[in-house]
Design an enzyme around this catalytic site. Structure first.
Site, short mmCIF file in Angstrom:
data_model
loop_
_atom_site.label_atom_id
_atom_site.label_comp_id
_atom_site.label_asym_id
_atom_site.label_seq_id
_atom_site.Cartn_x
_atom_site.Cartn_y
_atom_site.Cartn_z
CG HIS A 128 51.02 4.14 65.19
ND1 HIS A 128 50.35 5.16 65.27
CD2 HIS A 128 52.46 4.81 65.72
CE1 HIS A 128 51.36 6.52 65.66
NE2 HIS A 128 52.21 6.22 65.72
CG HIS A 187 43.23 8.08 69.43
ND1 HIS A 187 43.89 8.50 70.44
CD2 HIS A 187 43.77 8.06 68.29
CE1 HIS A 187 45.04 9.00 69.78
NE2 HIS A 187 44.93 8.68 68.66
CG ASP A 215 44.54 5.58 60.79
OD1 ASP A 215 44.83 6.56 59.81
OD2 ASP A 215 45.33 5.06 61.98
#
Ligand code: ACO
Length: 427
Positions: free
Chosen positions: A267, A306, A362
Protein backbone atom coordinates in the site's frame (compact mmCIF):
# COMPACT_ATOMS: atom_id res chain seq x y z
CA UNK A 1 -40.59 -3.81 -19.08
CA UNK A 2 -37.36 -5.38 -17.67
CA UNK A 3 -37.33 -5.65 -13.93
CA UNK A 4 -34.42 -4.56 -11.72
CA UNK A 5 -34.13 -7.99 -10.19
CA UNK A 6 -31.93 -11.04 -10.33
CA UNK A 7 -33.45 -14.49 -10.49
CA UNK A 8 -31.34 -17.23 -8.96
CA UNK A 9 -32.16 -20.88 -9.28
CA UNK A 10 -30.64 -23.05 -6.60
CA UNK A 11 -29.87 -26.28 -8.44
CA UNK A 12 -29.53 -28.10 -5.13
CA UNK A 13 -33.24 -27.62 -4.42
CA UNK A 14 -34.69 -26.43 -7.72
CA UNK A 15 -36.07 -23.33 -5.95
CA UNK A 16 -35.94 -19.93 -7.64
CA UNK A 17 -35.36 -16.65 -5.82
CA UNK A 18 -35.84 -13.12 -7.07
CA UNK A 19 -33.44 -10.60 -5.57
CA UNK A 20 -33.79 -6.82 -6.03
CA UNK A 21 -30.94 -5.03 -7.83
CA UNK A 22 -30.23 -1.54 -6.56
CA UNK A 23 -27.34 0.64 -7.76
CA UNK A 24 -25.96 -2.30 -9.72
CA UNK A 25 -25.70 -4.45 -6.63
CA UNK A 26 -27.60 -7.18 -4.85
CA UNK A 27 -27.65 -7.24 -1.08
CA UNK A 28 -25.45 -10.06 0.18
CA UNK A 29 -27.95 -10.57 3.02
CA UNK A 30 -30.63 -11.40 0.41
CA UNK A 31 -28.63 -14.56 -0.34
CA UNK A 32 -29.18 -15.78 3.18
CA UNK A 33 -32.74 -16.92 2.39
CA UNK A 34 -31.26 -19.48 -0.06
CA UNK A 35 -31.13 -22.66 1.99
CA UNK A 36 -31.13 -26.40 1.44
CA UNK A 37 -32.88 -27.05 4.75
CA UNK A 38 -34.57 -24.98 7.44
CA UNK A 39 -31.59 -25.28 9.76
CA UNK A 40 -29.13 -24.35 6.99
CA UNK A 41 -27.34 -21.05 7.77
CA UNK A 42 -28.09 -19.79 4.25
CA UNK A 43 -25.94 -18.88 1.26
CA UNK A 44 -23.03 -16.50 1.71
CA UNK A 45 -20.74 -14.76 -0.77
CA UNK A 46 -17.02 -15.61 -0.56
CA UNK A 47 -15.02 -12.50 -1.39
CA UNK A 48 -11.55 -12.34 0.16
CA UNK A 49 -10.13 -8.82 -0.03
CA UNK A 50 -13.56 -7.48 -1.07
CA UNK A 51 -12.72 -7.72 -4.75
CA UNK A 52 -16.36 -7.41 -5.73
CA UNK A 53 -18.15 -6.30 -2.60
CA UNK A 54 -19.35 -2.77 -1.94
CA UNK A 55 -18.92 -2.33 1.81
CA UNK A 56 -20.58 1.09 2.02
CA UNK A 57 -22.25 3.90 0.12
CA UNK A 58 -19.99 6.89 -0.33
CA UNK A 59 -20.34 10.34 -1.87
CA UNK A 60 -16.70 11.34 -1.44
CA UNK A 61 -14.51 9.97 -4.21
CA UNK A 62 -15.34 8.62 -7.63
CA UNK A 63 -12.92 6.41 -9.51
CA UNK A 64 -13.31 4.85 -12.93
CA UNK A 65 -10.33 2.54 -13.04
CA UNK A 66 -10.73 1.62 -16.70
CA UNK A 67 -10.94 5.21 -17.89
CA UNK A 68 -8.37 6.55 -15.41
CA UNK A 69 -10.81 9.00 -13.76
CA UNK A 70 -10.47 10.27 -10.19
CA UNK A 71 -12.75 12.92 -8.69
CA UNK A 72 -13.15 14.27 -5.16
CA UNK A 73 -16.77 15.28 -4.50
CA UNK A 74 -17.23 15.50 -8.28
CA UNK A 75 -14.20 17.70 -8.99
CA UNK A 76 -11.59 16.18 -11.35
CA UNK A 77 -8.27 15.53 -9.64
CA UNK A 78 -6.46 17.36 -12.45
CA UNK A 79 -8.33 20.61 -11.68
CA UNK A 80 -7.85 20.30 -7.94
CA UNK A 81 -4.15 19.57 -8.30
CA UNK A 82 -3.73 22.58 -10.54
CA UNK A 83 -5.90 25.13 -8.75
CA UNK A 84 -6.60 24.21 -5.12
CA UNK A 85 -4.58 24.31 -1.93
CA UNK A 86 -4.26 21.19 0.22
CA UNK A 87 -6.35 22.71 3.03
CA UNK A 88 -9.03 23.65 0.49
CA UNK A 89 -9.12 20.02 -0.68
CA UNK A 90 -9.17 18.83 2.93
CA UNK A 91 -12.20 21.07 3.55
CA UNK A 92 -13.87 19.80 0.38
CA UNK A 93 -13.40 16.18 1.42
CA UNK A 94 -14.33 16.62 5.07
CA UNK A 95 -17.12 19.17 4.80
CA UNK A 96 -18.52 18.16 1.40
CA UNK A 97 -18.22 21.39 -0.62
CA UNK A 98 -15.47 23.73 -1.74
CA UNK A 99 -15.15 26.45 0.91
CA UNK A 100 -15.92 30.07 0.09
CA UNK A 101 -13.33 32.64 1.12
CA UNK A 102 -14.74 33.14 4.63
CA UNK A 103 -15.07 29.39 5.23
CA UNK A 104 -11.53 28.74 4.04
CA UNK A 105 -10.14 31.56 6.20
CA UNK A 106 -11.91 30.13 9.24
CA UNK A 107 -10.76 26.57 8.48
CA UNK A 108 -7.15 27.71 8.03
CA UNK A 109 -7.28 29.76 11.24
CA UNK A 110 -8.68 26.86 13.23
CA UNK A 111 -6.08 24.46 11.86
CA UNK A 112 -3.32 26.94 12.66
CA UNK A 113 -4.63 27.35 16.20
CA UNK A 114 -4.43 23.61 16.87
CA UNK A 115 -0.98 22.76 15.47
CA UNK A 116 0.71 22.34 18.86
CA UNK A 117 0.70 19.00 20.66
CA UNK A 118 0.82 18.45 24.41
CA UNK A 119 4.40 18.63 25.63
CA UNK A 120 4.14 15.10 27.09
CA UNK A 121 3.90 13.79 23.53
CA UNK A 122 7.50 14.86 23.11
CA UNK A 123 8.50 12.81 26.16
CA UNK A 124 7.15 9.58 24.79
CA UNK A 125 8.44 10.26 21.28
CA UNK A 126 11.87 10.61 22.82
CA UNK A 127 11.48 7.06 24.12
CA UNK A 128 11.61 5.61 20.62
CA UNK A 129 14.91 4.12 19.50
CA UNK A 130 17.12 6.43 17.47
CA UNK A 131 16.44 4.36 14.32
CA UNK A 132 12.68 3.89 14.86
CA UNK A 133 10.75 3.87 11.58
CA UNK A 134 8.86 7.18 11.40
CA UNK A 135 5.66 5.39 10.34
CA UNK A 136 5.77 3.31 13.52
CA UNK A 137 6.30 6.50 15.50
CA UNK A 138 3.46 8.26 13.71
CA UNK A 139 0.93 5.50 14.17
CA UNK A 140 1.80 5.26 17.85
CA UNK A 141 1.70 9.02 18.36
CA UNK A 142 -1.60 9.55 16.55
CA UNK A 143 -3.19 6.68 18.51
CA UNK A 144 -1.83 8.21 21.71
CA UNK A 145 -3.59 11.51 20.95
CA UNK A 146 -6.79 9.74 21.99
CA UNK A 147 -5.49 9.77 25.57
CA UNK A 148 -4.94 13.53 25.41
CA UNK A 149 -8.42 14.22 24.03
CA UNK A 150 -10.85 11.93 25.84
CA UNK A 151 -13.67 14.26 24.69
CA UNK A 152 -13.14 12.75 21.22
CA UNK A 153 -15.14 9.73 22.36
CA UNK A 154 -18.31 11.77 22.10
CA UNK A 155 -19.20 10.65 18.62
CA UNK A 156 -22.80 11.83 18.83
CA UNK A 157 -21.96 15.52 18.89
CA UNK A 158 -21.22 17.00 15.43
CA UNK A 159 -19.42 20.01 16.97
CA UNK A 160 -17.13 17.66 18.88
CA UNK A 161 -16.45 15.62 15.73
CA UNK A 162 -15.62 18.82 13.87
CA UNK A 163 -13.10 19.73 16.56
CA UNK A 164 -11.42 16.33 16.23
CA UNK A 165 -11.20 16.79 12.46
CA UNK A 166 -9.45 20.11 12.97
CA UNK A 167 -7.15 18.60 15.61
CA UNK A 168 -6.15 15.76 13.31
CA UNK A 169 -5.49 17.98 10.28
CA UNK A 170 -3.53 20.38 12.50
CA UNK A 171 -1.53 18.01 14.68
CA UNK A 172 -0.59 15.13 12.40
CA UNK A 173 1.94 17.28 10.46
CA UNK A 174 3.51 18.30 13.78
CA UNK A 175 3.82 14.66 14.86
CA UNK A 176 5.09 13.66 11.43
CA UNK A 177 7.74 16.38 11.56
CA UNK A 178 8.78 15.33 15.08
CA UNK A 179 9.23 11.75 13.82
CA UNK A 180 11.44 13.11 11.03
CA UNK A 181 13.59 15.11 13.43
CA UNK A 182 13.86 12.15 15.79
CA UNK A 183 15.30 9.89 13.11
CA UNK A 184 17.93 12.50 12.32
CA UNK A 185 18.80 13.22 15.91
CA UNK A 186 17.65 16.81 15.52
CA UNK A 187 15.77 18.83 18.14
CA UNK A 188 12.06 19.04 17.46
CA UNK A 189 11.05 22.21 15.65
CA UNK A 190 7.77 23.69 16.86
CA UNK A 191 4.97 24.85 14.57
CA UNK A 192 5.20 28.37 13.23
CA UNK A 193 1.77 29.81 12.91
CA UNK A 194 2.89 32.69 10.72
CA UNK A 195 3.47 30.14 7.95
CA UNK A 196 0.95 28.36 5.74
CA UNK A 197 0.18 24.66 6.21
CA UNK A 198 2.78 23.31 3.78
CA UNK A 199 5.42 25.93 4.56
CA UNK A 200 5.05 25.23 8.28
CA UNK A 201 5.45 21.50 7.76
CA UNK A 202 8.52 21.94 5.55
CA UNK A 203 9.97 24.32 8.10
CA UNK A 204 9.36 21.85 10.95
CA UNK A 205 11.21 19.16 9.01
CA UNK A 206 14.13 21.09 7.51
CA UNK A 207 14.75 24.13 9.68
CA UNK A 208 18.18 24.15 11.29
CA UNK A 209 18.84 26.63 14.04
CA UNK A 210 15.48 28.25 13.31
CA UNK A 211 16.46 28.91 9.71
CA UNK A 212 15.14 27.42 6.50
CA UNK A 213 15.24 28.93 3.04
CA UNK A 214 11.86 28.04 1.51
CA UNK A 215 11.65 26.99 -2.13
CA UNK A 216 8.13 27.82 -3.40
CA UNK A 217 8.38 25.40 -6.34
CA UNK A 218 9.25 22.47 -4.07
CA UNK A 219 6.57 23.47 -1.58
CA UNK A 220 3.90 23.62 -4.28
CA UNK A 221 5.14 20.25 -5.60
CA UNK A 222 4.72 18.76 -2.12
CA UNK A 223 1.26 20.31 -1.86
CA UNK A 224 0.25 18.75 -5.19
CA UNK A 225 1.52 15.35 -4.06
CA UNK A 226 -0.54 15.62 -0.88
CA UNK A 227 -3.63 16.61 -2.90
CA UNK A 228 -3.15 13.63 -5.20
CA UNK A 229 -3.04 11.31 -2.20
CA UNK A 230 -5.90 12.92 -0.27
CA UNK A 231 -8.51 10.22 -0.87
CA UNK A 232 -8.91 7.11 -2.91
CA UNK A 233 -12.25 5.63 -1.91
CA UNK A 234 -12.25 2.24 -0.19
CA UNK A 235 -8.53 1.40 -0.28
CA UNK A 236 -6.87 -0.76 2.37
CA UNK A 237 -6.11 2.02 4.89
CA UNK A 238 -9.48 3.74 4.45
CA UNK A 239 -11.24 0.42 4.91
CA UNK A 240 -9.17 -0.03 8.07
CA UNK A 241 -10.28 3.39 9.35
CA UNK A 242 -13.90 2.56 8.60
CA UNK A 243 -13.70 -0.95 10.07
CA UNK A 244 -11.98 0.17 13.26
CA UNK A 245 -14.14 3.30 13.46
CA UNK A 246 -17.28 1.17 13.16
CA UNK A 247 -16.58 -0.06 16.69
CA UNK A 248 -17.22 3.59 17.69
CA UNK A 249 -13.70 4.12 18.91
CA UNK A 250 -12.41 7.72 18.86
CA UNK A 251 -11.09 9.11 15.54
CA UNK A 252 -7.44 9.22 16.67
CA UNK A 253 -7.46 5.45 17.20
CA UNK A 254 -9.32 4.87 13.94
CA UNK A 255 -6.88 7.03 11.97
CA UNK A 256 -3.97 5.31 13.67
CA UNK A 257 -5.33 2.02 12.26
CA UNK A 258 -5.31 3.65 8.82
CA UNK A 259 -1.67 4.64 9.28
CA UNK A 260 -0.84 1.05 10.25
CA UNK A 261 -2.49 -0.24 7.07
CA UNK A 262 -0.69 2.34 4.95
CA UNK A 263 2.65 1.24 6.42
CA UNK A 264 2.57 -2.03 4.45
CA UNK A 265 4.68 -2.35 1.28
CA UNK A 266 1.72 -3.24 -0.94
CA UNK A 267 0.00 0.00 0.00
CA UNK A 268 1.74 3.18 1.13
CA UNK A 269 5.10 1.52 1.53
CA UNK A 270 5.28 0.98 -2.22
CA UNK A 271 7.08 4.27 -2.95
CA UNK A 272 9.78 3.27 -0.48
CA UNK A 273 9.97 -0.09 -2.23
CA UNK A 274 10.25 1.65 -5.63
CA UNK A 275 13.34 3.53 -4.46
CA UNK A 276 14.91 0.34 -3.13
CA UNK A 277 14.14 -1.36 -6.43
CA UNK A 278 15.71 1.49 -8.43
CA UNK A 279 18.81 1.34 -6.24
CA UNK A 280 18.97 -2.42 -6.75
CA UNK A 281 18.73 -2.02 -10.55
CA UNK A 282 21.47 0.58 -10.27
CA UNK A 283 21.97 1.14 -13.99
CA UNK A 284 19.83 1.34 -17.12
CA UNK A 285 21.70 -1.60 -18.61
CA UNK A 286 20.38 -3.89 -15.86
CA UNK A 287 16.73 -3.13 -16.62
CA UNK A 288 16.07 -5.94 -19.15
CA UNK A 289 17.37 -8.64 -16.78
CA UNK A 290 15.39 -7.12 -13.90
CA UNK A 291 12.17 -7.15 -15.96
CA UNK A 292 12.88 -10.74 -16.94
CA UNK A 293 13.17 -11.74 -13.27
CA UNK A 294 9.86 -10.06 -12.47
CA UNK A 295 8.19 -11.89 -15.35
CA UNK A 296 9.57 -15.17 -14.00
CA UNK A 297 7.71 -14.40 -10.77
CA UNK A 298 10.75 -13.27 -8.75
CA UNK A 299 9.45 -10.09 -7.14
CA UNK A 300 7.23 -7.40 -8.54
CA UNK A 301 7.81 -4.23 -10.46
CA UNK A 302 7.09 -1.91 -7.55
CA UNK A 303 5.02 1.15 -8.39
CA UNK A 304 3.25 -0.77 -11.12
CA UNK A 305 -0.24 -2.22 -11.03
CA UNK A 306 -3.28 -1.22 -9.07
CA UNK A 307 -6.32 -3.01 -7.77
CA UNK A 308 -8.63 -0.42 -9.33
CA UNK A 309 -6.77 1.29 -12.17
CA UNK A 310 -6.47 -0.93 -15.14
CA UNK A 311 -5.21 1.94 -17.25
CA UNK A 312 -2.74 4.73 -16.46
CA UNK A 313 -3.31 6.00 -12.90
CA UNK A 314 -4.37 9.66 -13.44
CA UNK A 315 -2.30 10.65 -10.40
CA UNK A 316 0.81 9.09 -11.96
CA UNK A 317 0.40 11.36 -15.01
CA UNK A 318 0.21 14.46 -12.79
CA UNK A 319 3.11 13.31 -10.66
CA UNK A 320 5.32 12.85 -13.67
CA UNK A 321 4.81 16.57 -14.44
CA UNK A 322 5.62 17.47 -10.83
CA UNK A 323 8.80 15.41 -11.11
CA UNK A 324 10.02 17.55 -13.98
CA UNK A 325 9.31 20.77 -12.01
CA UNK A 326 11.20 19.45 -9.02
CA UNK A 327 14.18 18.19 -10.97
CA UNK A 328 14.51 21.58 -12.67
CA UNK A 329 15.17 22.93 -9.19
CA UNK A 330 17.24 20.14 -7.74
CA UNK A 331 19.07 18.81 -10.79
CA UNK A 332 18.46 15.47 -12.48
CA UNK A 333 18.48 12.39 -10.34
CA UNK A 334 19.94 9.23 -11.95
CA UNK A 335 17.08 7.27 -10.38
CA UNK A 336 14.61 9.29 -12.45
CA UNK A 337 16.43 8.24 -15.59
CA UNK A 338 16.22 4.58 -14.58
CA UNK A 339 12.54 5.01 -13.70
CA UNK A 340 11.72 6.62 -17.06
CA UNK A 341 13.49 3.85 -18.92
CA UNK A 342 11.88 1.15 -16.77
CA UNK A 343 8.46 2.63 -17.41
CA UNK A 344 9.09 2.80 -21.15
CA UNK A 345 10.22 -0.82 -21.37
CA UNK A 346 7.47 -2.16 -19.10
CA UNK A 347 4.74 -0.33 -21.02
CA UNK A 348 5.84 -2.05 -24.22
CA UNK A 349 6.19 -5.50 -22.68
CA UNK A 350 3.50 -8.11 -23.37
CA UNK A 351 3.52 -9.35 -19.72
CA UNK A 352 2.55 -5.92 -18.36
CA UNK A 353 0.21 -5.03 -21.24
CA UNK A 354 -1.74 -8.27 -20.86
CA UNK A 355 -2.18 -7.75 -17.11
CA UNK A 356 -2.99 -4.05 -17.53
CA UNK A 357 -0.12 -3.05 -15.27
CA UNK A 358 0.61 0.67 -15.50
CA UNK A 359 2.64 2.97 -13.26
CA UNK A 360 0.70 3.92 -10.14
CA UNK A 361 0.95 7.03 -7.98
CA UNK A 362 3.92 5.62 -6.11
CA UNK A 363 6.13 5.05 -9.09
CA UNK A 364 7.36 8.65 -9.17
CA UNK A 365 6.41 10.03 -5.76
CA UNK A 366 9.41 8.46 -3.99
CA UNK A 367 11.93 9.89 -6.43
CA UNK A 368 10.41 13.33 -5.95
CA UNK A 369 10.41 13.08 -2.16
CA UNK A 370 14.03 12.00 -2.26
CA UNK A 371 14.96 14.97 -4.44
CA UNK A 372 13.23 17.22 -1.89
CA UNK A 373 15.54 15.82 0.78
CA UNK A 374 13.23 13.35 2.54
CA UNK A 375 14.81 9.99 3.38
CA UNK A 376 13.28 6.80 1.99
CA UNK A 377 11.68 5.62 5.19
CA UNK A 378 9.83 8.92 5.43
CA UNK A 379 7.91 8.64 2.15
CA UNK A 380 5.01 6.74 3.63
CA UNK A 381 4.66 9.38 6.32
CA UNK A 382 4.21 11.98 3.57
CA UNK A 383 1.60 9.73 1.99
CA UNK A 384 -0.17 9.54 5.36
CA UNK A 385 -0.20 13.35 5.60
CA UNK A 386 -1.86 13.48 2.22
CA UNK A 387 -4.38 10.72 2.93
CA UNK A 388 -5.40 12.13 6.30
CA UNK A 389 -8.36 14.27 5.08
CA UNK A 390 -9.69 11.27 3.17
CA UNK A 391 -9.57 9.07 6.27
CA UNK A 392 -11.32 11.74 8.31
CA UNK A 393 -13.99 12.33 5.67
CA UNK A 394 -14.66 8.60 5.30
CA UNK A 395 -14.80 8.17 9.07
CA UNK A 396 -17.40 10.95 9.35
CA UNK A 397 -19.42 9.53 6.48
CA UNK A 398 -19.33 6.07 8.04
CA UNK A 399 -20.65 7.44 11.35
CA UNK A 400 -23.50 9.30 9.66
CA UNK A 401 -24.54 6.35 7.50
CA UNK A 402 -27.65 4.72 8.93
CA UNK A 403 -26.55 1.38 7.41
CA UNK A 404 -23.31 1.35 9.43
CA UNK A 405 -22.89 -1.56 11.79
CA UNK A 406 -19.73 -2.81 13.45
CA UNK A 407 -17.60 -4.43 10.72
CA UNK A 408 -17.75 -8.16 11.13
CA UNK A 409 -17.14 -10.33 8.08
CA UNK A 410 -18.15 -13.97 7.89
CA UNK A 411 -15.79 -16.89 7.30
CA UNK A 412 -15.81 -20.31 5.74
CA UNK A 413 -14.59 -22.52 8.55
CA UNK A 414 -11.93 -24.96 7.32
CA UNK A 415 -10.70 -26.35 10.62
CA UNK A 416 -11.35 -29.59 12.49
CA UNK A 417 -14.76 -30.77 13.50
CA UNK A 418 -15.20 -31.25 17.26
CA UNK A 419 -12.51 -33.48 18.81
CA UNK A 420 -11.72 -34.36 22.41
CA UNK A 421 -8.89 -32.64 24.28
CA UNK A 422 -5.68 -34.70 24.32
CA UNK A 423 -3.87 -34.67 27.68
CA UNK A 424 -0.19 -33.65 27.52
CA UNK A 425 1.06 -37.16 28.30
CA UNK A 426 -0.74 -38.54 25.25
CA UNK A 427 0.41 -35.98 22.66
N1 ACO B 1 4.81 -6.51 -11.08
C1 ACO B 1 4.72 -7.69 -11.72
N2 ACO B 1 3.59 -8.40 -11.80
C2 ACO B 1 2.50 -7.88 -11.21
C3 ACO B 1 2.51 -6.66 -10.52
C4 ACO B 1 3.73 -5.95 -10.48
N3 ACO B 1 3.82 -4.78 -9.86
N4 ACO B 1 1.29 -6.40 -10.04
C5 ACO B 1 0.52 -7.42 -10.40
N5 ACO B 1 1.25 -8.33 -11.12
C6 ACO B 1 0.76 -9.54 -11.75
C7 ACO B 1 0.48 -10.64 -10.73
O1 ACO B 1 1.62 -11.46 -10.54
C8 ACO B 1 -0.65 -11.35 -11.37
O2 ACO B 1 -0.13 -12.15 -12.42
P1 ACO B 1 -0.77 -13.59 -12.74
O3 ACO B 1 -2.17 -13.30 -13.21
O4 ACO B 1 0.12 -14.16 -13.77
O5 ACO B 1 -0.75 -14.34 -11.45
C9 ACO B 1 -1.47 -10.26 -12.03
O6 ACO B 1 -0.51 -9.22 -12.32
C10 ACO B 1 -2.58 -9.71 -11.15
O7 ACO B 1 -2.01 -9.37 -9.89
P2 ACO B 1 -2.82 -9.29 -8.56
O8 ACO B 1 -1.85 -9.38 -7.42
O9 ACO B 1 -3.97 -10.25 -8.60
O10 ACO B 1 -3.42 -7.82 -8.65
P3 ACO B 1 -4.04 -7.03 -7.46
O11 ACO B 1 -5.07 -6.14 -8.06
O12 ACO B 1 -4.47 -7.93 -6.38
O13 ACO B 1 -2.79 -6.22 -6.90
C11 ACO B 1 -1.28 -4.53 -6.36
C12 ACO B 1 -2.64 -4.86 -6.96
C13 ACO B 1 -1.19 -5.09 -4.93
C14 ACO B 1 -1.11 -3.03 -6.28
C15 ACO B 1 -0.18 -5.15 -7.25
O14 ACO B 1 -0.28 -4.67 -8.55
C16 ACO B 1 1.23 -4.92 -6.68
O15 ACO B 1 1.70 -5.68 -5.83
N6 ACO B 1 1.93 -3.87 -7.17
C17 ACO B 1 3.25 -3.53 -6.67
C18 ACO B 1 3.14 -2.79 -5.35
C19 ACO B 1 2.63 -1.38 -5.54
O16 ACO B 1 3.08 -0.63 -6.40
N7 ACO B 1 1.68 -1.00 -4.68
C20 ACO B 1 1.12 0.35 -4.67
C21 ACO B 1 -0.32 0.31 -4.96
S1 ACO B 1 -0.95 1.90 -5.14
C22 ACO B 1 -1.19 2.44 -3.57
O17 ACO B 1 -1.32 1.74 -2.61
C23 ACO B 1 -1.27 3.86 -3.44
Amino acid sequence: MPKDTLTITDNRTGKAYELPIEDGTIKAMDLRQIKVADDDFGLMAYDPAFLNTAACRSAITFIDGDKGILRYRGYPIEQLAEQASFLEVAYLLCEGELPNKAQLDKWEDQVRYHTYVHTNVIKFLEGFRYDAHPMGMLLGAVGALSTFYPDAKDLEDPTCRYLQRIRLVAKVPTLAAFAFRHSRGLPYEFPRNDLGYIANFVNMTFSIGGKHQPNPVLQRALEILLILHADHEQNCSTSAVRAVGSSQVDPFSAVSAGIAALYGPLHGGANEAVLRMLAEIGDKKNIPSFIEQVKQGHGRLMGFGHRVYKSYDPRAKLIKKVAYDVFQQTGLNPKLEIALELEKIALEDEYFIKRKLYPNVDFYSGIIYQAMGYPTDYFTVLFALGRLPGWIAQWEEMLRDKDTKIARPRQIYTGYDERPFVPMAKR
